[in-house]
Design an enzyme around this catalytic site. Structure first.
Site, PDB file in Angstrom:
ATOM      1  N   ARG A   1      -1.385  -0.620  -8.476  1.00 17.24           N
ATOM      2  CA  ARG A   1      -2.786  -0.324  -8.135  1.00 17.24           C
ATOM      3  C   ARG A   1      -2.886   1.202  -8.109  1.00 17.24           C
ATOM      4  O   ARG A   1      -2.119   1.864  -7.405  1.00 17.24           O
ATOM      5  CB  ARG A   1      -3.146  -0.875  -6.754  1.00 17.24           C
ATOM      6  CG  ARG A   1      -4.529  -0.402  -6.287  1.00 17.24           C
ATOM      7  CD  ARG A   1      -4.712  -0.488  -4.779  1.00 17.24           C
ATOM      8  NE  ARG A   1      -4.708  -1.848  -4.288  1.00 17.24           N
ATOM      9  CZ  ARG A   1      -4.333  -2.163  -3.045  1.00 17.24           C
ATOM     10  NH1 ARG A   1      -3.920  -1.234  -2.198  1.00 17.24           N
ATOM     11  NH2 ARG A   1      -4.345  -3.416  -2.655  1.00 17.24           N
TER      12      ARG A   1
ATOM     13  N   ASP B   1       0.842  -1.194   0.000  1.00 18.35           N
ATOM     14  CA  ASP B   1       0.000   0.000   0.000  1.00 18.35           C
ATOM     15  C   ASP B   1       0.876   1.243   0.000  1.00 18.35           C
ATOM     16  O   ASP B   1       2.033   1.201   0.433  1.00 18.35           O
ATOM     17  CB  ASP B   1      -0.868   0.036   1.277  1.00 18.35           C
ATOM     18  CG  ASP B   1      -2.032  -0.951   1.226  1.00 18.35           C
ATOM     19  OD1 ASP B   1      -2.300  -1.529   0.160  1.00 18.35           O
ATOM     20  OD2 ASP B   1      -2.679  -1.132   2.280  1.00 18.35           O
TER      21      ASP B   1
END
Ligand SMILES: Cc1cc2nc3c(=O)[nH]c(=O)nc-3n(C[C@H](O)[C@H](O)[C@H](O)COP(=O)(O)OP(=O)(O)OC[C@H]3O[C@@H](n4cnc5c(N)ncnc54)[C@H](O)[C@@H]3O)c2cc1C
Length: 311
Positions: free
Chosen positions: A187, A136
Site C-alpha cells: 500500500r 501499517d
C-alpha cells in the site's frame, strides 16, 4: 513547509496526557461527537456496523483496531488477543476479511521477538478465516524493523499479508523493489509522521512527485498495489497511467480513510475502480485522530464547531 510544521505541532500535542483525557471525554460522547467523523466507534459492534454500511455502498473495507506504541508486553499481549477475537467476530458476522495493524501495538518497541510471535498468532488466526492483513508503516524509526519482520513472516510462509511504504522517505524506491522482489503487496501512502530532513523530503511537492513515481513503479512491477491517497491530481494521473497501459481495473485498488473525501470514494466506485475504505475503531483513537488534524489544520475548525454546537 507549513505541512511539516503542522504535522510536527499535532504530533507534539498527541503526546499530551491532558489533551488525550479531555478529547476522550468529549470526542466520542454522542452520536455527533467530533471524533466520529474519522473513527467508526469504540467497540467491535460499532466497527461491524460501519463495515456493513460501507459494504452496502459497494465499497471495500479494511478494519484497524486502534492502538500503537505500547510500552509493556502485557499491553502487547492484550492487543494480540483482541485482534484474534476480532478475526473471529468478523468471521461470525460474515463481513469483509481485511485488517490493518501496527507492529508497535504488538510490542515492537518492547521485545522484537515477542512482537513477531504476536504477529504470527494473528496471521495464523487470519489465515484460518481467509483474511488479508496489512502491516501499517509507522515513523522512520520503525521502517527497518517493520520491513525485516514483514520479510521474516513472508519467508516463513505467511502469504495473506502486505505492507505499507511511504513516498516521503528517500529510501522508498529501494523498499518498493525489495517488496516487489518478494512478490508481496504494497500500500503506497505519502506518510503521516513528522520526519527529519536526513531521511525524508520536507516539501509537499517533492513527496507528491515521489508518490507518482513510486505508484507507476508499483503499477508496472508490483503485485496488486493499493494506491492510498485522497489527492485528486495524483488519482487522475494514476488513472491515466493505468488506462494508457491497458491495466485491468481489478489489477490494483484505491484506498482512502474513513470520513475523508467520501465524494471521491463514491466517484471512483462509480467509475468501476476498486475502492477500499480504511476503518479505524477502538478506544485508543487519540494519536490517529491527531494525525488527521495535522494533515489538514482546517479540521481543527470542524472540531471546534462541533464542540460549540454540542453546548
Ligand atoms: C488507506 C490509507 C492507509 C494509510 N496508512 C498509512 C500508514 O500505514 N502509514 C502512514 O504513515 N500513513 C498512512 N496513511 C496516511 C497517509 O500517509 C497521509 O498522511 C494521508 O493519506 C494524507 O495524504 P494524502 O495522500 O491524502 O494527500 P494530501 O496532499 O495530504 O491531501 C490531499 C487532499 O486530501 C484531503 N485530505 C487529506 N487528509 C485529510 C484529512 N486529514 N482531513 C480531511 N481531508 C484530508 C484534502 O482534500 C487534501 O487536499 C494512510 C492513508 C490511507 C488513505
Amino acid at each position: 513547509m507549513l505541512d511539516a510544521a503542522s504535522k510536527a505541532f499535532f504530533q507534539t500535542l498527541s503526546y499530551s496526557a491532558t489533551l488525550k483525557k479531555l478529547a476522550s471525554r468529549y470526542g466520542m460522547s454522542g452520536p455527533r461527537a467530533f471524533a466520529r467523523r474519522f473513527i467508526a466507534g469504540e467497540t467491535v459492534d460499532d466497527a461491524i456496523a460501519a463495515v456493513r454500511a460501507i459494504q452496502a455502498q459497494g465499497l471495500l473495507c479494511t478494519l484497524d483496531y486502534l492502538g500503537e506504541s505500547v510500552t509493556s508486553l502485557a499491553a502487547a499481549e492484550t492487543a494480540t488477543r483482541e485482534y484474534v477475537t476480532l478475526v473471529e467476530a468478523l468471521d461470525r458476522a460474515g463481513v469483509e476479511r481485511n485488517l490493518s495493524l501496527k507492529l508497535t501495538q504488538l510490542g515492537l518497541d518492547v521485545d522484537r521477538a515477542i512482537c513477531v510471535d504476536n504477529l504470527r498468532r494473528i496471521l495464523q488466526a487470519a489465515a484460518r478465516c481467509g483474511f488479508f492483513v496489512r502491516i501499517d508503516m509507522e515513523s522512520s524509526a520503525h521502517t527497518d524493523a517493520t520491513l525485516d519482520i514483514f520479510e521474516t513472516v513472508w519467508k516463513l510462509g505467511d502469504r495473506g499479508v502486505g505492507v505499507v511504504l511511504q513516498s516521503c522517505l528517500y529510501r522508498t524506491e529501494k523498499d518498493v523493489q525489495r517488496v516487489n522482489a518478494l512478490g508481496a503487496r504494497v500500500r503506497l501512502v505519502k506518510g503521516a509522521y513528522r520526519e527529519p530532513k536526513s531521511v525524508a523530503y520536507q516539501h509537499k511537492s517533492d513527496v507528491d512527485a515521489a508518490y507518482v513515481r513510486l505508484a507507476k513503479l508499483l503499477l508496472t512491477e508490483g503485485v496488486y498495489p493499493a494506491i492510498a491517497t485522497h489527492d485528486e491530481d495524483i488519482l487522475n494521473e494514476v488513472k491515466r497511467f493505468a488506462a494508457d497501459r491497458a491495466l485491468a481495473r481489478d489489477a490494483f485498488e484505491f484506498q482512502m480513510l474513513y470520513g475523508i473525501r467520501r465524494d471521491l470514494q463514491n466517484a471512483l466506485r462509480d467509475e468501476g475502480y476498486r475502492m477500499r475504505v480504511y476503518v479505524p475503531f477502538g478506544r485508543e483513537w487519540f494519536p490517529y485522530f491527531m494525525r488527521r488534524l495535522g494533515e489538514r489544520p482546517a479540521n481543527v475548525a470542524f472540531v471546534l464547531r462541533s464542540l460549540v454546537a454540542e453546548r
